[in-house]
Design an enzyme around this catalytic site. Structure first.
Site, short mmCIF file in Angstrom:
data_model
loop_
_atom_site.label_atom_id
_atom_site.label_comp_id
_atom_site.label_asym_id
_atom_site.label_seq_id
_atom_site.Cartn_x
_atom_site.Cartn_y
_atom_site.Cartn_z
N ILE A 292 0.88 -1.41 -0.09
CA ILE A 292 0.40 -0.21 0.03
C ILE A 292 0.56 1.18 0.13
O ILE A 292 1.44 1.05 0.66
CB ILE A 292 -1.23 -0.03 1.01
CG1 ILE A 292 -2.26 -1.78 1.25
CG2 ILE A 292 -1.39 1.32 1.20
CD1 ILE A 292 -2.90 -1.28 2.54
N PRO A 293 1.02 2.09 -0.91
CA PRO A 293 1.45 3.51 -1.52
C PRO A 293 1.30 4.50 -0.62
O PRO A 293 0.72 5.49 -0.57
CB PRO A 293 1.59 3.45 -2.24
CG PRO A 293 0.64 2.84 -3.44
CD PRO A 293 -0.18 1.63 -2.46
N CYS A 294 1.22 3.87 0.82
CA CYS A 294 0.72 4.71 1.62
C CYS A 294 1.24 7.08 2.07
O CYS A 294 0.55 7.50 2.14
CB CYS A 294 0.44 5.21 3.79
SG CYS A 294 1.63 3.77 3.69
N HIS A 295 2.43 6.93 1.68
CA HIS A 295 3.14 7.67 0.83
C HIS A 295 2.99 9.22 -0.19
O HIS A 295 3.04 10.04 0.18
CB HIS A 295 4.42 7.82 0.74
CG HIS A 295 5.00 6.49 -0.64
ND1 HIS A 295 4.86 5.18 -0.65
CD2 HIS A 295 5.69 7.31 -1.85
CE1 HIS A 295 5.18 4.82 -1.37
NE2 HIS A 295 5.70 6.38 -2.64
N ARG A 296 1.78 7.94 -0.52
CA ARG A 296 1.56 9.42 -1.48
C ARG A 296 0.25 10.08 -1.23
O ARG A 296 -0.81 10.82 -1.89
CB ARG A 296 0.77 8.29 -2.71
CG ARG A 296 1.65 7.52 -3.33
CD ARG A 296 1.96 7.12 -4.55
NE ARG A 296 3.00 6.44 -4.99
CZ ARG A 296 2.97 5.78 -6.07
NH1 ARG A 296 1.86 5.13 -6.29
NH2 ARG A 296 3.80 4.62 -6.23
#
Length: 86
Positions: A51-55
């Site tokens: 999961i690309p939570c940094h986006r």
DNA sequence: CTAATGACCATTA
DNA sequence: ATAATGGCCATTA
């Protein structure tokens, strides 16, 4: 499971590299336009690298928080060509 | 059930 | 610019 958390994950997964979404937008995509607060909580507890939570950034255009530190988050975004307010 | 927590948002001073 | 305030919501203990 169709919990709010699951929907948040799904919404974040849809974000491609080089794109960003605000917490509000994710909340809206998850079907709870007013749950941006809970979205932050979900992502905070999440540790899944898929999961690309940094986006997910704040509405002001700033990076916002990150489990590994806001620094790392901005760095990652910069690596994808995304500029965020300091 | 209640209370506490937080990677938030917007307004006001 | 910073700081404080009120609101908002799912999750967890």
């Amino acid at each position: 499971m169709t919990s709010f958390t699951e929907r948040v994950y799904a919404a974040v997964k849809k974000v491609s590299a080089g794109q960003t979404r605000t917490y509000k937008e994710i909340a809206r995509a998850a079907g709870k336009p007013r749950a941006w607060r809970a979205v932050g909580n979900v992502l905070n507890k999440n540790r899944d690298a898929r999961i690309p939570c940094h986006r997910v950034i704040r509405s002001d255009g700033t990076a916002g928080g990150y489990a590994r530190g806001t620094r790392a988050k901005m760095k990652r975004l910069a690596a994808e060509g995304v500029y965020v307010k300091p």
